[in-house]
Design a protein around this motif. Structure first.
Motif, PDB file in Angstrom:
ATOM      1  N   HIS A   1       7.912   8.852  -4.150  1.00  0.00           N
ATOM      2  CA  HIS A   1       6.489   8.461  -2.559  1.00  0.00           C
ATOM      3  C   HIS A   1       5.268   8.898  -2.476  1.00  0.00           C
ATOM      4  N   ASP A   2       5.161   9.909  -3.809  1.00  0.00           N
ATOM      5  CA  ASP A   2       3.957  10.570  -3.494  1.00  0.00           C
ATOM      6  C   ASP A   2       3.433  10.114  -4.678  1.00  0.00           C
ATOM      7  N   MET A   3       3.622   9.277  -5.759  1.00  0.00           N
ATOM      8  CA  MET A   3       2.980   9.233  -7.543  1.00  0.00           C
ATOM      9  C   MET A   3       2.529   7.578  -6.471  1.00  0.00           C
ATOM     10  N   LEU A   4       3.246   6.785  -5.722  1.00  0.00           N
ATOM     11  CA  LEU A   4       2.847   5.877  -5.880  1.00  0.00           C
ATOM     12  C   LEU A   4       2.029   5.755  -4.133  1.00  0.00           C
ATOM     13  N   GLY A   5       1.893   6.411  -4.062  1.00  0.00           N
ATOM     14  CA  GLY A   5       1.127   6.953  -2.411  1.00  0.00           C
ATOM     15  C   GLY A   5       1.259   6.060  -1.361  1.00  0.00           C
ATOM     16  N   MET A   6       2.345   6.059  -1.204  1.00  0.00           N
ATOM     17  CA  MET A   6       3.158   5.929  -0.150  1.00  0.00           C
ATOM     18  C   MET A   6       3.298   7.188   0.758  1.00  0.00           C
ATOM     19  N   THR A   7       3.294   8.497   1.077  1.00  0.00           N
ATOM     20  CA  THR A   7       3.076   9.147   1.364  1.00  0.00           C
ATOM     21  C   THR A   7       1.216   9.240   1.068  1.00  0.00           C
ATOM     22  N   HIS A   8       0.725   9.879   2.263  1.00  0.00           N
ATOM     23  CA  HIS A   8      -1.028  10.255   2.248  1.00  0.00           C
ATOM     24  C   HIS A   8      -1.098  12.148   2.105  1.00  0.00           C
ATOM     25  N   GLU A   9      -0.830  12.284   2.770  1.00  0.00           N
ATOM     26  CA  GLU A   9      -1.299  13.899   3.753  1.00  0.00           C
ATOM     27  C   GLU A   9      -0.883  14.822   2.589  1.00  0.00           C
ATOM     28  N   PHE A  10      -0.245  14.582   1.317  1.00  0.00           N
ATOM     29  CA  PHE A  10       0.046  15.408   0.677  1.00  0.00           C
ATOM     30  C   PHE A  10      -0.977  15.547  -0.381  1.00  0.00           C
ATOM     31  N   HIS A  11      -1.481  16.966  -0.833  1.00  0.00           N
ATOM     32  CA  HIS A  11      -2.419  16.558  -2.280  1.00  0.00           C
ATOM     33  C   HIS A  11      -2.494  17.391  -3.253  1.00  0.00           C
ATOM     34  N   PRO A  12      -1.441  18.388  -3.368  1.00  0.00           N
ATOM     35  CA  PRO A  12      -1.760  19.457  -4.224  1.00  0.00           C
ATOM     36  C   PRO A  12      -2.177  18.921  -6.319  1.00  0.00           C
ATOM     37  N   ARG A  13      -2.298  19.930  -6.530  1.00  0.00           N
ATOM     38  CA  ARG A  13      -3.247  19.990  -7.611  1.00  0.00           C
ATOM     39  C   ARG A  13      -2.568  19.131  -8.573  1.00  0.00           C
ATOM     40  N   PHE A  14      -1.379  19.168  -8.653  1.00  0.00           N
ATOM     41  CA  PHE A  14      -0.903  18.544  -9.575  1.00  0.00           C
ATOM     42  C   PHE A  14      -0.028  17.319  -9.649  1.00  0.00           C
ATOM     43  N   LEU A  15      -0.687  16.528  -8.402  1.00  0.00           N
ATOM     44  CA  LEU A  15      -0.152  15.644  -8.535  1.00  0.00           C
ATOM     45  C   LEU A  15      -1.232  13.989  -8.797  1.00  0.00           C
ATOM     46  N   ARG A  16      -0.140  13.253  -9.206  1.00  0.00           N
ATOM     47  CA  ARG A  16      -1.473  11.778  -9.703  1.00  0.00           C
ATOM     48  C   ARG A  16      -0.873  10.608  -8.691  1.00  0.00           C
ATOM     49  N   ARG A  17      -1.908  10.072  -8.479  1.00  0.00           N
ATOM     50  CA  ARG A  17      -1.500   9.080  -7.586  1.00  0.00           C
ATOM     51  C   ARG A  17      -1.308   7.557  -8.355  1.00  0.00           C
ATOM     52  N   TYR A  18      -0.862   7.136  -8.006  1.00  0.00           N
ATOM     53  CA  TYR A  18      -0.937   5.426  -9.456  1.00  0.00           C
ATOM     54  C   TYR A  18      -0.770   4.706  -8.447  1.00  0.00           C
ATOM     55  N   LEU A  19      -0.743   4.640  -7.244  1.00  0.00           N
ATOM     56  CA  LEU A  19      -0.915   3.519  -6.462  1.00  0.00           C
ATOM     57  C   LEU A  19      -1.522   4.095  -4.917  1.00  0.00           C
ATOM     58  N   ASN A  20      -1.948   3.234  -3.975  1.00  0.00           N
ATOM     59  CA  ASN A  20      -2.351   3.800  -2.917  1.00  0.00           C
ATOM     60  C   ASN A  20      -1.795   2.870  -1.908  1.00  0.00           C
ATOM     61  N   LEU A  21      -0.243   2.903  -1.858  1.00  0.00           N
ATOM     62  CA  LEU A  21       0.292   2.344  -1.064  1.00  0.00           C
ATOM     63  C   LEU A  21       0.264   2.591   0.546  1.00  0.00           C
ATOM     64  N   PHE A  22       0.189   3.262   0.615  1.00  0.00           N
ATOM     65  CA  PHE A  22       0.350   4.364   2.314  1.00  0.00           C
ATOM     66  C   PHE A  22      -0.906   2.973   2.443  1.00  0.00           C
ATOM     67  N   ASP A  23      -2.363   2.476   1.623  1.00  0.00           N
ATOM     68  CA  ASP A  23      -3.594   1.433   3.088  1.00  0.00           C
ATOM     69  C   ASP A  23      -3.374   0.679   2.593  1.00  0.00           C
ATOM     70  N   ASP A  24      -2.310   0.014   1.231  1.00  0.00           N
ATOM     71  CA  ASP A  24      -2.015  -1.187   0.932  1.00  0.00           C
ATOM     72  C   ASP A  24      -0.874  -1.644   1.542  1.00  0.00           C
ATOM     73  N   MET A  25      -0.252  -1.077   2.172  1.00  0.00           N
ATOM     74  CA  MET A  25       0.754  -1.515   2.940  1.00  0.00           C
ATOM     75  C   MET A  25       0.670  -1.655   4.310  1.00  0.00           C
ATOM     76  N   THR A  26      -0.156  -1.031   4.832  1.00  0.00           N
ATOM     77  CA  THR A  26      -0.928  -0.408   6.378  1.00  0.00           C
ATOM     78  C   THR A  26      -1.829  -2.117   6.382  1.00  0.00           C
ATOM     79  N   SER A  27      -2.837  -2.339   5.432  1.00  0.00           N
ATOM     80  CA  SER A  27      -3.157  -2.920   5.745  1.00  0.00           C
ATOM     81  C   SER A  27      -2.080  -4.606   5.544  1.00  0.00           C
TER      82      SER A  27
END
Ligand code: KIV
Length: 272
Positions: A225-251
């Motif tokens: 859920h972090d790497m797909l960007g479904m969560t969006h309040e968590f930004h540790p340095r090690f995390l690479r987000r491959y998608l921004n599903l939080f914004d896409d799903m919200t739209s």
């Protein structure tokens, strides 16, 4: 020279050890339900972890502590039904293995029997020796977990990088070797310096899978859920987000609501 990847019809604990000796990196992601596990399995991920991070991601708790054994089994059962190739590993939740080794074995057996999972994961080193030995003696494969171990968060006090000091780094190396000697088939290292993780991976013959532990380990794990960007309040340095599903799903959800309100949905072709 790129090496030819060996094809695994079904990933087993032995395949992971094989991958380490062949220099093939191991991919691991979390899943807590059938639909997500189907996507992850179909995409060729080697290991699906039914993490107790389900406590945060699925139930909205602040920590992993509240999730129960039965809730973990519920999540794991759906994942197992979806996984055709991936190895499915399930976290034994907090409070289900720390008090005594009999309870630890009971919990591990319950997970294996009721969910159909292939292995379990536990957090900690020498302090869980009795629990670990008993589970492994029963023929249940165990993955270890050291470094930042979220089940001990109230002891640590923060989610910052672990084992930066020499004494803690030394203890982590000893614990890692101990887990290997007891028969763990793999080890997760969470949020520790990359140099230390590299040392551990070089010392062990079992695969070391990192999260926030740098590139020089045998595999990587992220919370899906972090790497797909479904969560969006968590930004540790090690995390690479491959998608921004939080914004896409919200739209998409906003568009649906607007369509319902404006009588645009359903249209003629979307009804019987
Ligand atoms: O519960 C979990 O998702 C985990 C990973 C972060 C390794 O233990």
């Amino acid at each position: 020279m790129p090496t030819t990847k060996k094809q695994y019809k079904r990933v087993t604990t032995n395949s992971l050890i094989d991958m380490k000796s062949n220099g093939e990196k191991i991919s691991m992601l979390t899943a807590y339900d059938f639909t997500m596990a189907k996507i992850i399995d179909n995409a060729g991920v080697d290991v699906i972890l039914v993490g107790d991070s389900a406590s945060n991601v699925m139930a909205g708790h602040e920590t992993t502590l509240p999730i129960t054994l039965d809730q973990m089994i519920y999540h794991a059962s759906g994942v197992v039904r979806a996984a055709k190739r991936s190895l499915v590993v399930v976290d034994i939740p907090f409070g289900s293995y720390q008090s005594d080794s009999k309870e630890a074995l009971r919990s591990a057996i319950k997970i294996m029997k009721e969910s159909g999972a292939h292995a379990v994961k536990v957090e900690g080193g020498m302090e869980i020796e009795n629990a670990l030995s008993r589970i492994i003696q029963a023929g249940i494969p165990v993955m270890g977990h050291l470094g930042l171990t979220p089940q001990s968060i109230y002891q640590f006090g923060t989610y910052t990088v672990r084992a930066k000091e020499e004494a803690e780094a030394k203890k982590l190396i000893e614990d890692a070797q101990f887990l290997e000697s007891k028969g763990c088939f793999a080890l997760v290292l969470e949020k520790i310096p990359a140099k230390l993780a590299k040392t551990v991976a070089e010392k062990l013959t079992i695969p070391v899978i990192g999260i926030g532990a740098g590139a020089h380990v045998d595999g990587q794990v992220l919370v899906s859920h972090d790497m797909l960007g479904m969560t969006h309040e968590f930004h540790p340095r090690f995390l690479r987000r491959y998608l921004n599903l939080f914004d896409d799903m919200t739209s998409a959800v906003k568009q649906y609501t607007a369509d319902v309100k404006s009588l645009n949905f359903p249209n003629e072709s979307e009804q019987y």
